[in-house]
Design a protein around this motif. Structure first.
Motif, PDB file in Angstrom:
ATOM      1  N   ASN A 155      97.013  -4.751  83.243  1.00  0.00           N
ATOM      2  CA  ASN A 155      96.278  -5.617  84.165  1.00  0.00           C
ATOM      3  C   ASN A 155      95.550  -6.758  83.476  1.00  0.00           C
ATOM      4  OD1 ASN A 155      96.795  -4.165  86.655  1.00  0.00           O
ATOM      5  ND2 ASN A 155      95.416  -2.577  85.893  1.00  0.00           N
ATOM      6  N   GLY A 156      95.162  -6.539  82.214  1.00  0.00           N
ATOM      7  CA  GLY A 156      94.319  -7.520  81.542  1.00  0.00           C
ATOM      8  C   GLY A 156      92.849  -7.326  81.827  1.00  0.00           C
ATOM      9  N   TRP A 157      92.513  -6.290  82.576  1.00  0.00           N
ATOM     10  CA  TRP A 157      91.133  -5.911  82.869  1.00  0.00           C
ATOM     11  C   TRP A 157      91.081  -4.388  82.987  1.00  0.00           C
ATOM     12  CZ3 TRP A 157      91.398  -3.157  87.323  1.00  0.00           C
ATOM     13  CH2 TRP A 157      92.406  -3.475  88.238  1.00  0.00           C
ATOM     14  N   TYR A 158      89.845  -3.839  82.979  1.00  0.00           N
ATOM     15  CA  TYR A 158      89.738  -2.395  83.140  1.00  0.00           C
ATOM     16  C   TYR A 158      88.767  -2.053  84.260  1.00  0.00           C
ATOM     17  CZ  TYR A 158      85.280  -2.382  80.500  1.00  0.00           C
ATOM     18  OH  TYR A 158      83.986  -2.599  80.078  1.00  0.00           O
ATOM     19  N   ASP A 159      89.031  -0.957  84.894  1.00  0.00           N
ATOM     20  CA  ASP A 159      88.176  -0.430  85.957  1.00  0.00           C
ATOM     21  C   ASP A 159      87.121   0.453  85.304  1.00  0.00           C
ATOM     22  OD1 ASP A 159      86.972   0.866  88.068  1.00  0.00           O
ATOM     23  OD2 ASP A 159      88.852   1.336  89.102  1.00  0.00           O
ATOM     24  N   PRO A 160      85.847   0.091  85.390  1.00  0.00           N
ATOM     25  CA  PRO A 160      84.813   0.905  84.729  1.00  0.00           C
ATOM     26  C   PRO A 160      84.708   2.322  85.267  1.00  0.00           C
ATOM     27  CG  PRO A 160      83.824  -0.790  86.116  1.00  0.00           C
ATOM     28  CD  PRO A 160      85.286  -1.084  86.056  1.00  0.00           C
ATOM     29  N   ASP A 161      85.299   2.585  86.432  1.00  0.00           N
ATOM     30  CA  ASP A 161      85.279   3.944  86.975  1.00  0.00           C
ATOM     31  C   ASP A 161      86.385   4.816  86.383  1.00  0.00           C
ATOM     32  OD1 ASP A 161      83.106   3.436  88.633  1.00  0.00           O
ATOM     33  OD2 ASP A 161      84.372   2.742  90.285  1.00  0.00           O
TER      34      ASP A 161
ATOM     35  N   HIS B  62      91.406   2.593  73.789  1.00  0.00           N
ATOM     36  CA  HIS B  62      91.448   2.847  75.227  1.00  0.00           C
ATOM     37  C   HIS B  62      91.778   1.605  76.053  1.00  0.00           C
ATOM     38  CE1 HIS B  62      87.545   1.156  74.707  1.00  0.00           C
ATOM     39  NE2 HIS B  62      86.853   1.899  75.549  1.00  0.00           N
ATOM     40  N   ALA B  63      91.816   0.423  75.434  1.00  0.00           N
ATOM     41  CA  ALA B  63      92.212  -0.784  76.159  1.00  0.00           C
ATOM     42  C   ALA B  63      93.699  -1.078  76.027  1.00  0.00           C
ATOM     43  CB  ALA B  63      91.403  -1.989  75.679  1.00  0.00           C
ATOM     44  N   ASN B  64      94.365  -0.394  75.096  1.00  0.00           N
ATOM     45  CA  ASN B  64      95.820  -0.540  75.005  1.00  0.00           C
ATOM     46  C   ASN B  64      96.475   0.131  76.209  1.00  0.00           C
ATOM     47  OD1 ASN B  64      95.213  -0.470  71.722  1.00  0.00           O
ATOM     48  ND2 ASN B  64      96.941  -1.762  72.307  1.00  0.00           N
TER      49      ASN B  64
ATOM     50  N   THR C 176     100.167  -6.255  89.446  1.00  0.00           N
ATOM     51  CA  THR C 176      99.601  -7.323  90.276  1.00  0.00           C
ATOM     52  C   THR C 176      98.398  -6.812  91.056  1.00  0.00           C
ATOM     53  OG1 THR C 176     101.152  -6.757  92.058  1.00  0.00           O
ATOM     54  CG2 THR C 176     101.814  -8.490  90.503  1.00  0.00           C
ATOM     55  N   ALA C 177      97.872  -5.638  90.664  1.00  0.00           N
ATOM     56  CA  ALA C 177      96.730  -5.064  91.374  1.00  0.00           C
ATOM     57  C   ALA C 177      95.532  -5.999  91.277  1.00  0.00           C
ATOM     58  CB  ALA C 177      96.390  -3.700  90.776  1.00  0.00           C
ATOM     59  N   ALA C 178      94.784  -6.049  92.366  1.00  0.00           N
ATOM     60  CA  ALA C 178      93.581  -6.882  92.393  1.00  0.00           C
ATOM     61  C   ALA C 178      92.479  -6.216  91.585  1.00  0.00           C
ATOM     62  CB  ALA C 178      93.139  -7.104  93.823  1.00  0.00           C
ATOM     63  N   ALA C 179      91.766  -7.007  90.822  1.00  0.00           N
ATOM     64  CA  ALA C 179      90.683  -6.472  90.002  1.00  0.00           C
ATOM     65  C   ALA C 179      89.481  -6.141  90.880  1.00  0.00           C
ATOM     66  CB  ALA C 179      90.282  -7.489  88.941  1.00  0.00           C
ATOM     67  N   PRO C 180      88.824  -5.005  90.652  1.00  0.00           N
ATOM     68  CA  PRO C 180      87.587  -4.714  91.380  1.00  0.00           C
ATOM     69  C   PRO C 180      86.501  -5.711  90.972  1.00  0.00           C
ATOM     70  CG  PRO C 180      87.935  -3.108  89.629  1.00  0.00           C
ATOM     71  CD  PRO C 180      89.177  -3.930  89.696  1.00  0.00           C
ATOM     72  N   GLU C 181      85.471  -5.848  91.797  1.00  0.00           N
ATOM     73  CA  GLU C 181      84.422  -6.836  91.520  1.00  0.00           C
ATOM     74  C   GLU C 181      83.733  -6.589  90.193  1.00  0.00           C
ATOM     75  OE1 GLU C 181      81.657  -7.165  94.693  1.00  0.00           O
ATOM     76  OE2 GLU C 181      83.143  -7.874  96.158  1.00  0.00           O
ATOM     77  N   ASP C 182      83.642  -5.322  89.797  1.00  0.00           N
ATOM     78  CA  ASP C 182      82.953  -4.993  88.539  1.00  0.00           C
ATOM     79  C   ASP C 182      83.927  -4.765  87.392  1.00  0.00           C
ATOM     80  OD1 ASP C 182      84.035  -2.679  89.565  1.00  0.00           O
ATOM     81  OD2 ASP C 182      82.283  -1.409  89.132  1.00  0.00           O
ATOM     82  N   ALA C 183      85.124  -5.321  87.492  1.00  0.00           N
ATOM     83  CA  ALA C 183      86.130  -5.121  86.447  1.00  0.00           C
ATOM     84  C   ALA C 183      85.626  -5.592  85.094  1.00  0.00           C
ATOM     85  CB  ALA C 183      87.418  -5.866  86.812  1.00  0.00           C
ATOM     86  N   GLY C 184      85.985  -4.854  84.073  1.00  0.00           N
ATOM     87  CA  GLY C 184      85.607  -5.221  82.716  1.00  0.00           C
ATOM     88  C   GLY C 184      86.703  -6.024  82.044  1.00  0.00           C
ATOM     89  N   SER C 185      86.332  -6.739  80.999  1.00  0.00           N
ATOM     90  CA  SER C 185      87.283  -7.604  80.288  1.00  0.00           C
ATOM     91  C   SER C 185      87.976  -6.846  79.159  1.00  0.00           C
ATOM     92  CB  SER C 185      86.563  -8.822  79.707  1.00  0.00           C
ATOM     93  OG  SER C 185      85.990  -9.602  80.734  1.00  0.00           O
TER      94      SER C 185
ATOM     95  N   HIS D 139      91.644  15.916  70.698  1.00  0.00           N
ATOM     96  CA  HIS D 139      91.189  15.276  71.942  1.00  0.00           C
ATOM     97  C   HIS D 139      92.413  14.873  72.772  1.00  0.00           C
ATOM     98  CE1 HIS D 139      87.277  14.163  69.640  1.00  0.00           C
ATOM     99  NE2 HIS D 139      87.229  15.387  70.122  1.00  0.00           N
ATOM    100  N   ALA D 140      93.098  15.877  73.271  1.00  0.00           N
ATOM    101  CA  ALA D 140      94.372  15.644  73.954  1.00  0.00           C
ATOM    102  C   ALA D 140      94.223  14.838  75.235  1.00  0.00           C
ATOM    103  CB  ALA D 140      95.047  16.979  74.263  1.00  0.00           C
ATOM    104  N   THR D 141      93.080  14.928  75.905  1.00  0.00           N
ATOM    105  CA  THR D 141      92.950  14.246  77.202  1.00  0.00           C
ATOM    106  C   THR D 141      92.649  12.759  77.084  1.00  0.00           C
ATOM    107  OG1 THR D 141      90.569  14.658  77.530  1.00  0.00           O
ATOM    108  CG2 THR D 141      92.099  16.406  78.224  1.00  0.00           C
ATOM    109  N   GLU D 142      92.472  12.253  75.864  1.00  0.00           N
ATOM    110  CA  GLU D 142      92.308  10.808  75.707  1.00  0.00           C
ATOM    111  C   GLU D 142      93.530  10.102  76.271  1.00  0.00           C
ATOM    112  OE1 GLU D 142      89.671  10.524  71.598  1.00  0.00           O
ATOM    113  OE2 GLU D 142      91.861  10.610  71.453  1.00  0.00           O
ATOM    114  N   THR D 143      93.303   8.999  76.994  1.00  0.00           N
ATOM    115  CA  THR D 143      94.430   8.259  77.541  1.00  0.00           C
ATOM    116  C   THR D 143      94.179   6.762  77.435  1.00  0.00           C
ATOM    117  OG1 THR D 143      95.959   8.088  79.403  1.00  0.00           O
ATOM    118  CG2 THR D 143      93.627   8.252  79.950  1.00  0.00           C
ATOM    119  N   TYR D 144      95.024   5.976  78.068  1.00  0.00           N
ATOM    120  CA  TYR D 144      95.057   4.520  77.911  1.00  0.00           C
ATOM    121  C   TYR D 144      95.040   3.851  79.283  1.00  0.00           C
ATOM    122  CZ  TYR D 144      96.812   5.882  73.284  1.00  0.00           C
ATOM    123  OH  TYR D 144      96.961   6.453  72.042  1.00  0.00           O
TER     124      TYR D 144
END
Length: 284
Positions: free
Chosen positions: A93-99, A258-260, A14-23, A83-88
């Motif tokens: 959330n249904g959105w992603y934080d560009p940071d 990376h969006a999964n 239920t986290a609030a999306a940042p203003e620059d959240a990606g789809s 590339h072990a450090t790849e993560t998800y």
């Protein structure tokens, strides 16, 4: 599902999306057909080489090129991660934080978590499997494949019994507008990321035994689609290398993107391993 993997599964946030959240957009990749695609059971292989489709079909018609020993004291399968450090996404959330860099050295949330679930399923099926959790892409991404090559060679020298080497990654699929796609299917266990095998073809002698890898890729593709229809994207058969000269059972598998979410990826890894266990058991 049970054990440590269950505790890692993320839930809706239920986290609030940042203003620059990606789809983020959920998508599903169908199997291919027609020119450039070769059936592998109900799955398919995308032929991005100069070989004729008929040549590829002839190669994969020969079936699995090797067998394994069930309940062996010696390892039969090695799972590792260039590339072990790849993560998800760590929450649904249904959105992603560009940071968020989609990288982590925390083995509870990066590719080693997916590999651990795959190893658990294979070992539970009586297929002696080891996992290497070296972070080959940290602190430097450059040279990852050279370092993972050395790691795999070390395992093969120690355990010549190893027949299969799986380099487990995730994809990154993004549209021009920045929307990230997450390839997903619904299963009885819940949503799972779609997976894609990558198999290299020989170019100038760099993969002299590529046909064995291709036969393995086709058999695993067919096994995954037989057990969990829709789990796979078409196998990518192309002029890639990825250290696939080290064994005749060397493949790279992309588990989601990376969006999964992490839970979707861990679930997919388990399903892919379950099909692999069934396939390898038939060769024993």
């Amino acid at each position: 599902r049970s054990g440590p993997a269950q505790a890692r599964l993320s839930t809706a946030s239920t986290a609030a999306a940042p203003e620059d959240a990606g789809s983020i957009r959920t998508t599903f990749y169908e199997q291919g057909s027609g020119d450039g695609y070769i059936p592998a059971g109900t799955g398919s292989i995308k032929n991005s080489t100069s070989l004729a489709d008929s040549q590829v079909a002839d190669i994969i018609s020969r079936g699995m090129p090797f067998g394994i020993e069930l309940h062996s004291d010696e390892p039969q399968v090695l799972i590792m991660h260039t590339h072990a450090t790849e993560t998800y996404e760590l929450a649904d959330n249904g959105w992603y934080d560009p940071d968020f860099t989609c990288r982590s050295t925390d083995n509870a949330v990066n590719m080693t978590a997916v590999g651990a679930e795959m190893a658990r399923v294979l070992n539970a099926a009586g297929i002696n499997t080891v996992q290497d959790t070296t972070l080959h892409d940290y602190p430097s991404y450059n040279g990852s494949y050279e370092r993972s090559n050395e790691t795999v060679r070390g395992w093969l020298e120690k355990y010549p019994s190893i027949k299969v080497v799986l380099d487990v990654h995730r994809d990154a699929i993004e549209q021009e507008d920045g929307t990230r796609l997450k390839p997903t299917l619904q299963t009885e266990e819940g949503p799972a990321a779609q997976v894609m095998i990558i198999c290299g073809a020989d170019k100038g002698g760099n993969l002299p035994n590529y046909t064995q890898n291709l036969r393995f890729a086709a058999a695993w593709e067919a096994a995954m689609e037989a057990q969990t229809p829709g789990l796979t994207r078409p196998v990518m058969f192309a002029y890639r290398y990825y250290n696939q000269d080290l064994t005749t059972g060397s493949l790279l598998i992309e588990v989601g993107g990376h969006a999964n979410t992490l839970d979707e990826a861990v679930r997919a890894g388990g399903l892919a391993a379950r099909a692999l266990a069934s396939l390898l058991a038939q060769t024993a």
